[in-house]
Write a protein that holds these residues in place. Structure first.
Motif, PDB file in Angstrom:
ATOM      1  N   ILE A 204      -3.021  18.108  38.292  1.00  0.00           N
ATOM      2  CA  ILE A 204      -2.202  18.383  39.477  1.00  0.00           C
ATOM      3  C   ILE A 204      -2.624  17.481  40.629  1.00  0.00           C
ATOM      4  CG2 ILE A 204      -1.448  20.148  41.114  1.00  0.00           C
ATOM      5  CD1 ILE A 204      -2.010  22.242  38.993  1.00  0.00           C
ATOM      6  N   GLY A 205      -3.933  17.237  40.770  1.00  0.00           N
ATOM      7  CA  GLY A 205      -4.424  16.381  41.851  1.00  0.00           C
ATOM      8  C   GLY A 205      -3.906  14.965  41.744  1.00  0.00           C
ATOM      9  N   ILE A 206      -3.870  14.407  40.516  1.00  0.00           N
ATOM     10  CA  ILE A 206      -3.360  13.045  40.331  1.00  0.00           C
ATOM     11  C   ILE A 206      -1.876  12.984  40.688  1.00  0.00           C
ATOM     12  CG2 ILE A 206      -2.821  11.290  38.594  1.00  0.00           C
ATOM     13  CD1 ILE A 206      -5.414  12.053  37.175  1.00  0.00           C
ATOM     14  N   ILE A 207      -1.118  13.990  40.262  1.00  0.00           N
ATOM     15  CA  ILE A 207       0.320  14.018  40.593  1.00  0.00           C
ATOM     16  C   ILE A 207       0.511  14.121  42.104  1.00  0.00           C
ATOM     17  CG2 ILE A 207       2.466  15.323  40.308  1.00  0.00           C
ATOM     18  CD1 ILE A 207       1.435  16.202  37.555  1.00  0.00           C
ATOM     19  N   ASP A 208      -0.307  14.939  42.762  1.00  0.00           N
ATOM     20  CA  ASP A 208      -0.233  15.062  44.226  1.00  0.00           C
ATOM     21  C   ASP A 208      -0.409  13.709  44.898  1.00  0.00           C
ATOM     22  OD1 ASP A 208       0.163  17.765  44.075  1.00  0.00           O
ATOM     23  OD2 ASP A 208      -1.910  18.324  44.535  1.00  0.00           O
ATOM     24  N   VAL A 209      -1.396  12.950  44.438  1.00  0.00           N
ATOM     25  CA  VAL A 209      -1.682  11.653  45.058  1.00  0.00           C
ATOM     26  C   VAL A 209      -0.557  10.656  44.786  1.00  0.00           C
ATOM     27  CG1 VAL A 209      -3.248   9.666  45.035  1.00  0.00           C
ATOM     28  CG2 VAL A 209      -4.177  11.979  45.025  1.00  0.00           C
ATOM     29  N   VAL A 210      -0.059  10.643  43.554  1.00  0.00           N
ATOM     30  CA  VAL A 210       1.020   9.705  43.200  1.00  0.00           C
ATOM     31  C   VAL A 210       2.237   9.922  44.092  1.00  0.00           C
ATOM     32  CG1 VAL A 210       2.681   9.090  41.398  1.00  0.00           C
ATOM     33  CG2 VAL A 210       0.264   9.371  40.824  1.00  0.00           C
ATOM     34  N   TYR A 211       2.573  11.190  44.334  1.00  0.00           N
ATOM     35  CA  TYR A 211       3.738  11.480  45.172  1.00  0.00           C
ATOM     36  C   TYR A 211       3.392  11.491  46.661  1.00  0.00           C
ATOM     37  CZ  TYR A 211       6.678  12.607  41.175  1.00  0.00           C
ATOM     38  OH  TYR A 211       7.430  12.521  40.024  1.00  0.00           O
ATOM     39  N   GLY A 212       2.112  11.605  46.995  1.00  0.00           N
ATOM     40  CA  GLY A 212       1.714  11.655  48.399  1.00  0.00           C
ATOM     41  C   GLY A 212       1.460  10.300  49.025  1.00  0.00           C
ATOM     42  N   LEU A 213       1.163   9.291  48.219  1.00  0.00           N
ATOM     43  CA  LEU A 213       0.853   7.965  48.764  1.00  0.00           C
ATOM     44  C   LEU A 213       1.999   7.332  49.566  1.00  0.00           C
ATOM     45  CD1 LEU A 213      -1.272   6.335  45.920  1.00  0.00           C
ATOM     46  CD2 LEU A 213      -2.021   6.940  48.224  1.00  0.00           C
ATOM     47  N   PRO A 214       3.279   7.597  49.243  1.00  0.00           N
ATOM     48  CA  PRO A 214       4.340   7.019  50.079  1.00  0.00           C
ATOM     49  C   PRO A 214       4.241   7.391  51.557  1.00  0.00           C
ATOM     50  CG  PRO A 214       5.271   7.803  48.015  1.00  0.00           C
ATOM     51  CD  PRO A 214       3.843   8.242  48.028  1.00  0.00           C
ATOM     52  N   MET A 215       3.505   8.466  51.878  1.00  0.00           N
ATOM     53  CA  MET A 215       3.331   8.838  53.283  1.00  0.00           C
ATOM     54  C   MET A 215       2.599   7.754  54.070  1.00  0.00           C
ATOM     55  SD  MET A 215       2.465  12.931  53.225  1.00  0.00           S
ATOM     56  CE  MET A 215       0.999  12.763  52.212  1.00  0.00           C
TER      57      MET A 215
END
Length: 613
Positions: free
Chosen positions: A559-570
């Motif tokens: 879940i943490g890796i998915i969070d980062v993948v989708y959060g980096l566009p910020m």
């Protein structure tokens, strides 16, 4: 008397408390380091070129403070669970709850105080190392760097004393509200059977929906700059809520499906899945926090690595030449000859008049001027191909190759920094009839300016230019290397913060999960003994245990890796390519995470075997 008992307890239980103690010391040390730098006003004021680090370290300190508070609360519960049966026995022999609660408060506070002292010393060492690393990273000499700052030290002491006092107070409340029978049977309490009805199914679906919605908010609203702050708060809230509900319900449904399938009928899988089904309810909060910490660790390192990896490319995009040397001396020429991977070296003559610089057009025809043809280069597009323009192209009016004039203007500014608006004339005849003295400027381009010995040679060339032309100390030397030096001053603090925040979050998340897993040893020991009685071999039992712990570790990892993948566009607003550092950061974080898993399994299984003797 209570103090003596507390000290004796820490002495006798030091092996059990070692992991907890190590986590407390490291979290204290990193907090001290950030606090020392953030409150070092002399350092921050003196280094005007890196003032962005002020905000960087203050943000880092606040984040560390919040996460440390949560981390210490979970670690504190580990300490309570370790001794609650002993407290129950003391009550049976006549000790009242007030005395027990005071004893628990004293143990908590003493352990925290010892870790605070050692953590402060370790923090001073980390600050010293950090100063060396930061100066090397920025390629600067930073005055007023301190390994001890009174304000930072006081902030660290006050913060942790408050946190340890609150933990001690919460422990007192727990003891006062807990019945003696519950304390005596603490290690025999059965876990709550997870619910499997329609409500659990609906909750699981809601958890998945909230997670997906948080990813949509991260990639859309924040990336577009629409209500950034509110979008960020909304994304974090949705993500934490979705993660909690997903772990609480969705994973339970998955485990129930696996238990009823043929997959569960092989080996000890039925036992492992059953263990996980019961354990998820006790782990749901821990796994939620650990998932957040993992995402923060990976995100912090990815952003820091992103700036580190992208800065040289951005510098290369800024200029078609690496460095320019005005009026090169014999020593400068010698240093230039030592550069490796030189693409070209060009020397141009010019004459400096009152309001303009006159260049010899014949030279540009013999040795064309380098320039970038691409008008809008981006990091993802890479470094534009270098073009070369003749005097005719430079003088061509309204030319689409106007960037040739821009390169020439940059060169003129570098040769005459006191007159930034100086004009340029490229004319062989005017150059010949002018009575002004001839001057020279040499430009050099190397394939890799950050590799040695190029980096050291370019540093020496820049220092020599700055010494001979003091105004360049403010403006900087023209070329890609000059841009690189400026960029490191701006982004170096972010690189540094990302690295150390990643360490802090990684240590806290792994230690927190480790404490929770190890706190169940007493309960699990009886279960594994039953497995031995019915014929399970030691190898089968240890494998089942390793798989069970692996699944617990994999949940926050995934879940943490998915969070980062989708959060980096910020971070697109402040980074050209936020994903550039993801691969290397993922390898680093996952490697350390796997080591923590292996350590947890080894310690856990040793504790299991210890009870069998």
């Amino acid at each position: 008397m209570l103090t003596k008992i507390a000290i004796q307890t820490i002495k006798t239980k030091w092996k059990d408390l070692l992991i907890l103690f190590a986590g407390l010391v490291i979290s204290t040390a990193i907090f001290y380091m950030f606090s020392t730098v953030a409150n070092n006003k002399a350092f921050l004021t003196a280094n005007t070129s890196i003032k962005s680090i002020v905000v960087v370290f203050i943000i880092g300190e606040v984040l560390l403070g919040l996460i440390t508070f949560v981390y210490l609360n979970f670690a504190n519960r580990f300490l309570v669970q370790l001794r609650q049966r002993e407290y129950g026995l003391l009550m049976m022999f006549g000790a009242n709850k007030l005395s027990i609660s005071r004893l628990l408060f004293m143990e908590t506070f003493l352990l925290g105080l010892i870790s605070l002292v050692l953590g402060s010393f370790l923090g001073a060492g980390l600050t010293a190392v950090a100063g060396s690393v930061l100066q090397k990273q920025l390629d600067l000499t930073l005055p007023h760097w301190q390994i001890f700052n009174s304000t930072g030290f006081i902030v660290t002491i006050c913060y942790f004393i408050i946190v340890f006092s609150l933990n001690g107070f919460f422990n007192q409340l727990y003891i006062n509200r807990t019945d003696i029978n519950k304390l005596l049977q603490a290690n025999q309490a059965a876990e709550k059977t997870p619910k499997t009805g329609a409500a659990n199914f609906i909750t699981g679906i809601i958890g998945i929906a909230l997670l997906i919605l948080s990813f949509v908010v991260m990639t859309q609203l924040v990336a577009k700059g629409t209500m950034i702050f509110m979008s960020l708060i909304l994304a974090i809230g949705l993500n934490i809520s979705g993660t909690y509900l997903f772990i609480r319900s969705s994973l339970t449904l998955v485990l129930n499906l696996l238990q009823s399938s043929s997959f569960a009928n092989m080996g000890l899988r039925k036992f492992t899945l059953g263990q996980l089904s019961f354990r998820l309810r006790a782990f749901e909060r821990i796994l939620t926090i650990v998932t957040l910490l993992f995402a923060l660790a990976l995100g912090a390192l990815t952003v820091g690595r992103g700036y580190e990896l992208s800065t040289p490319t951005l510098a290369e995009q800024s200029s078609p030449f690496t460095i320019n040397i005005n009026q090169p001396s014999k020593q400068d020429k010698q240093l230039i000859s030592q550069l490796q991977g030189v693409t070209y070296t060009k020397t141009y003559q010019y004459k400096q008049l009152t309001h303009e610089i006159v260049w010899d057009a014949a030279q540009f025809n013999r040795d064309p001027l380098p320039y970038y043809k691409a008008e809008n280069s981006t990091l993802t597009a890479g470094v534009p191909k270098i073009q070369f323009g003749t005097a005719q192209q430079i003088n061509k009016p309204n030319s689409s190759e106007f960037l040739i004039r821009q390169t020439l203007q940059n060169l003129a500014t570098a040769t005459n920094p006191n007159h930034l608006s100086v004009g340029n004339t490229v004319d062989a005849r005017k150059f010949a009839i002018s009575t002004a003295p001839i001057k020279r400027v040499t430009i050099v381009h190397v394939k890799n300016m950050t590799a040695q010995p190029n980096a050291q040679i370019l540093k020496k060339l820049t220092a020599a230019q700055t010494k001979r032309f003091p105004t360049l100390a403010t403006l900087g030397v023209s070329g890609a290397y000059g841009f690189l030096v400026i960029s490191k001053g701006v982004f170096g603090g972010l690189e540094f913060m990302g690295f150390f925040l990643a360490i802090a979050f990684l240590v806290m998340l792994a230690s927190t999960l480790m404490f929770k897993v190890l706190s169940n040893v007493e309960t699990d020991r009886r279960r594994y003994q039953i497995l031995a009685m019915i014929g399970a071999t030691p190898g089968q039992r240890m494998l089942a245990n390793a798989v069970e712990i692996a699944i617990i570790f994999i949940v926050p990892l995934t879940i943490g890796i998915i969070d980062v993948v989708y959060g980096l566009p910020m971070f697109k607003a402040v980074m050209v390519n936020p994903y550039i550092g993801l691969t290397s950061s993922l390898l680093i974080i996952v490697s350390f995470y796997v080591l923590y898993y292996i350590l947890t399994v080894v310690v856990y299984q040793r504790m299991l075997k210890k009870g069998d003797k």
